[in-house]
Design an enzyme around this catalytic site. Sequence first.
Site, PDB file in Angstrom:
ATOM      1  N   SER A 242       1.106  -1.139  -0.012  1.00  0.00           N
ATOM      2  CA  SER A 242      -0.227   0.125   0.122  1.00  0.00           C
ATOM      3  C   SER A 242       0.856   1.303  -0.109  1.00  0.00           C
ATOM      4  O   SER A 242       1.921   1.373   0.185  1.00  0.00           O
ATOM      5  CB  SER A 242      -1.122  -0.225   1.386  1.00  0.00           C
ATOM      6  OG  SER A 242      -0.107   0.317   2.113  1.00  0.00           O
ATOM      7  N   LYS A 243       0.519   1.997  -0.242  1.00  0.00           N
ATOM      8  CA  LYS A 243       0.839   3.928  -0.142  1.00  0.00           C
ATOM      9  C   LYS A 243       1.670   4.043   1.219  1.00  0.00           C
ATOM     10  O   LYS A 243       2.287   4.256   1.069  1.00  0.00           O
ATOM     11  CB  LYS A 243      -0.325   4.010  -0.486  1.00  0.00           C
ATOM     12  CG  LYS A 243       0.360   6.414  -0.822  1.00  0.00           C
ATOM     13  CD  LYS A 243      -0.614   6.966  -1.128  1.00  0.00           C
ATOM     14  CE  LYS A 243      -1.699   7.799  -0.383  1.00  0.00           C
ATOM     15  NZ  LYS A 243      -2.191   8.276  -0.473  1.00  0.00           N
ATOM     16  N   ARG A 244       0.753   3.124   2.076  1.00  0.00           N
ATOM     17  CA  ARG A 244       1.263   3.884   3.485  1.00  0.00           C
ATOM     18  C   ARG A 244       2.557   2.872   3.751  1.00  0.00           C
ATOM     19  O   ARG A 244       3.885   3.473   4.765  1.00  0.00           O
ATOM     20  CB  ARG A 244       0.240   3.318   4.006  1.00  0.00           C
ATOM     21  CG  ARG A 244      -0.332   3.889   4.972  1.00  0.00           C
ATOM     22  CD  ARG A 244      -1.501   3.429   6.387  1.00  0.00           C
ATOM     23  NE  ARG A 244      -2.167   2.442   5.635  1.00  0.00           N
ATOM     24  CZ  ARG A 244      -2.851   2.949   4.990  1.00  0.00           C
ATOM     25  NH1 ARG A 244      -3.746   3.015   5.048  1.00  0.00           N
ATOM     26  NH2 ARG A 244      -3.902   1.455   4.654  1.00  0.00           N
TER      27      ARG A 244
END
Length: 507
Positions: free
Chosen positions: A261-263
């Site tokens: 994910s982006k995170r």
Amino acid sequence: MTDKKVRVRFAPSPTGGLHLGGVRTVLFNYMFAKKNGGDFVLRIEDTDQTRYVEGAEQYILDCLKWCGLHADESPEVGGPYAPYRQSERKPLYREYAERLVMEGHAYYAFDTAEELDKNRKEIPNFQYGQAYRQTLRNSLSLPQHEVDELLAAGTPHVIRIKMPEGETISFNDMIRGFVSFETGLVDDKVLLKADGMPTYHLAVVVDDYLMKITHAFRGEEWLPSAPVHLLLWEYLGWKADMPQWAHLPLILKPDGHGKLSKRDGARLGFPVYAMNWFDAKTGELTPGFRELGFLPEAFINLLATLGWNDGTDQELFTLDELIEKFSIERVNKSGAKFDFEKAKWFNAEWIKKSEAGSLKPEVSKVLADKGIVIDDEEYLERVISLVKERCVLIPDFYQQGGFFFEQPKEYDLNAVKPKWTDAKTEFFNTYIAQLSTETSTDAHELEAKFKALAEEKGLKIGDVMLPFRVMLVGGKFGPHVFDIVVLLGKEETISRIEKALVEFTAA
Ligand code: GLU
């Protein structure tokens, strides 16, 4: 495969930046289409106005351009099935939704948002589907005259698919093979919203049909939507024209646990988006591979290997080679772990492989950001050729090559001062004199003479070579010392020795 012309599509929703998984989806569609002499269509799926983000469409177009994945048809270049932006196609979807209602495969639902919210709160695992639809306000539960009145009065309503009970539906996925679903587990998805906009489910089917899409690669996260789509293809009488599906495996976190994910990127310190994405609403900047200094060739190459290989040890492929070698049989079913170190390896290899001339624009930008103005293009090209072996990311060209344009501002004094002697000062002063009358520009010859002088002065070569490097570049790095001398030229070399001697001999 049928004898129809192959047509694939990438159908992003303009809701933000493009995750590398999105670009991989484009790439697989593109490789497949081009391998089969087909067309690649870019369709913007912007029917969900609440998720629409200004600038996201342009960002997607720019990403595709940067990657060299050019669409044959798109909102930008047009094409025979225009418009390619679903919001501009709004009027055409209602007819299909109404047809589904007429034929008993869909129904009008008049429930208000508040009513639905109440149900969601009061009924655990509430789904608008076969278990509850008879208790809700729709054209299946209400008497016909009431439905007619509600419609005549212009009561806001949506159209929902009526999922059949107890059926098993299946299809053959090009990657995953036979896939089947129980219809009872799927809710009655909205097909047409109260504002007349289709939802993704209706629009994707209608447009894939109207745009004559033959094959569609998309992320595995869309697999749960497939039963709804399959039924729509069937109910609309288009089953024979349904594209062949290929659901690509997920791109996983480096440890293999879950989707990248982006995170994760922010947490682990690497980009997950193709290019920098700036969210005007939150003011948040999500970093991209391009701005970090990746070459598009490397980016494409690494994405192709996330879930595919050609069956040999070859890892470096140009886009043309990828197209030539791509085969659906060699796409993995299981998720592909993303490894940033490997990604950087691809970039380093691509920098090495690239012609110095082709790297000039990017390197010039990096140098310009550091205040270095290039006035000699040929010199820049020679610098790039000399240092490209040592660069992993494009900004490394400043670290590895900036000293060709400006004298070192600082020196690694720890590397030289503790062992500095008067004999070394004397050596370099003699060397300056020797260099001032030097006519050779051959690195080997210059090196031989430098070594001979060291020997003559009774110094070990290492004792003067390292300080010489630090004089020229500021630290213990850079290409072969005499390649640097040749490129800098005699005068500049002398000037650097003189300047450094002051520092090295200062108390
Ligand atoms: N609009 C969907 C998306 O945002 C497309 C999914 C599909 O390819 O069917 O990715």
